[in-house]
Design a protein around this motif. Structure first.
Motif: not given
Length: 406
Positions: A175-181, A213-218
């Motif tokens: 899922i896309r996060q608000r934080r940018l990298k 930033h993309e992160k795998r959800p819990p």
């Protein structure tokens, strides 16, 4: 050091070599060098009791914590069942102590027993007649196992299913996060671009980019351990153990008449030891079920702790509830609003004529995103695709379909 005749020394070496093969088939590293060390240790130690032999071999073969359970079960099956300990003691000491009562098996029994059986079959393989079977018009056992109901499997099929569940690839959608990298392409990053330009003296502008930033959800699993769900939950816990071993943001809860957090137990390396710890940690296994009470406790105590980061929640139950429908519907609504995606896994979907007529099921269906089966390896494989984003909600998994049909 004990002086032995060549014949006695040969018997000791043969027994330890076969024991090391059993450990190796059960998943423990036991190479030739380790076998040599074990033989030398037994000769030097001057074994006088069963316990001495156990700890001498334990000191050589066990190198990790998760190996303890497998070694303990292998020692019990290989040495005690065949009476080899007494033979070893007769060789190494003038008087052999009486044989004690075997300890109650705990974990690792299935894998070690299969490894021991495989060793015996290998020794007798040359004497077996070779039979050729024309499999042109037969169905492979693997294909049958993929679709077979967990509750109808034999002991060997359950063991194969456990191994298949542990070997499933378990990616989760990102899922896309608000934080940018920082990134090679994407939107221009003014701050990094300006810094790079200033370092270069202001003459050259080297554009820098950034992206979301993309992160795998819990993942959070709520598993029903009532009598009607016991067999399915035990197998699905192997699947959850594999996920917990691969990812740290997986939380597992068991509920019957009360809620129990077994996340710490499932983080044990050995799957048999982990599931035994789960069984010992709950008091209501194979009892009744109170879904509304368990969900209320989860929403009140654990929701804020484990439902951060837009998690995916797996609810594994048949939906046969004893509490009032109003409480169940309220708790399901709260759980649904606290997570990004709520997937209900129900083994009752294995029946072709299933209809959502039970009050508990109809109270829960409006508050889930997907309604899936959980009774076979194929059903779990479909779930893995859904979690990875390759097989999202379809008409077959849409809960509104079952509400209309019911």
């Amino acid at each position: 050091m004990t002086t032995l005749s060549p014949e006695a020394e040969g018997r000791i070496v043969d027994n330890i070599v076969h024991f090391a093969r059993t450990l190796r088939k059960a998943g423990m590293p036991a190479g030739p060098a380790t076998v040599v060390d074990a033989v030398r240790a037994v000769e030097i130690a001057g074994i006088s009791s069963r316990e001495d032999l156990y700890w001498t071999l334990h000191a050589v073969f066990v190198r990790k914590r998760e190996h303890r359970v497998l070694f303990d079960e292998a020692f019990r099956i290989y040495w005690q069942s065949r009476g080899l300990v007494e033979k070893m003691l007769a060789i190494l000491s003038p008087v052999a102590p009486p044989r004690g009562a075997p300890e109650k098996p705990k974990a690792g029994q299935t894998r070690v027993s299969q490894a021991f059986q495989a060793s015996k079959e290998r020794m007798n393989e040359e004497t077996r007649p070779q039979v050729e079977v024309d499999a042109k018009f037969t169905v492979s056992g693997k294909e049958l196992l993929q679709t077979k109901d967990f509750a109808q499997m034999t002991a060997d099929e359950i063991a194969a299913a456990k191994q298949a569940l542990r070997e499933l690839a378990i990616p989760l959608d990102k899922i896309r996060q608000r934080r940018l990298k920082p990134a090679a392409r994407g939107r221009i990053d003014p701050r990094r671009t300006l810094r790079a330009s200033m370092r270069a003296g202001g003459d050259i502008i080297d554009l820098k980019f950034r992206r979301a930033h993309e992160k795998r959800p819990p993942l959070v699993a709520l598993c029903d351990i009532s009598g009607s769900m016991s067999q399915y939950t035990r197998l699905l816990l192997h699947f959850l153990h594999a996920m917990t071993e691969e990812r740290r943001d997986v939380h597992t809860f068991l509920f019957g008449t009360r809620l129990t957090n077994v996340t710490r137990q499932l983080r044990m390396k050995d799957p048999d030891e982990a599931l035994e710890a789960c069984s010992e940690g709950v008091e209501d296994w194979s009892g009744g079920t109170r879904i509304a009470t368990a969900l209320h406790e989860f929403n009140r105590v654990w929701s804020r702790r484990v439902l951060s980061g837009s998690p995916t929640v797996l609810l594994i139950t048949d939906g046969l509830e004893r509490d009032t429908d109003e409480d169940l519907e309220r708790e399901m609504d709260r759980l649904h609003r606290s997570c990004r995606r709520l997937i209900w896994l129900n083994p009752l979907l294995r029946f072709d004529g299933f209809q959502a007529k039970a009050k508990g099921i109809r109270a829960m269906l409006p508050h889930v995103d997907e309604f899936r089966a959980a009774h076979s390896l194929d059903a779990v494989a479909d779930l893995v695709k859904a979690l990875s984003g390759d097989g999202g909600a379809t008409f077959e998994t849409d809960p509104r379909r079952w509400l209309k049909a019911g």
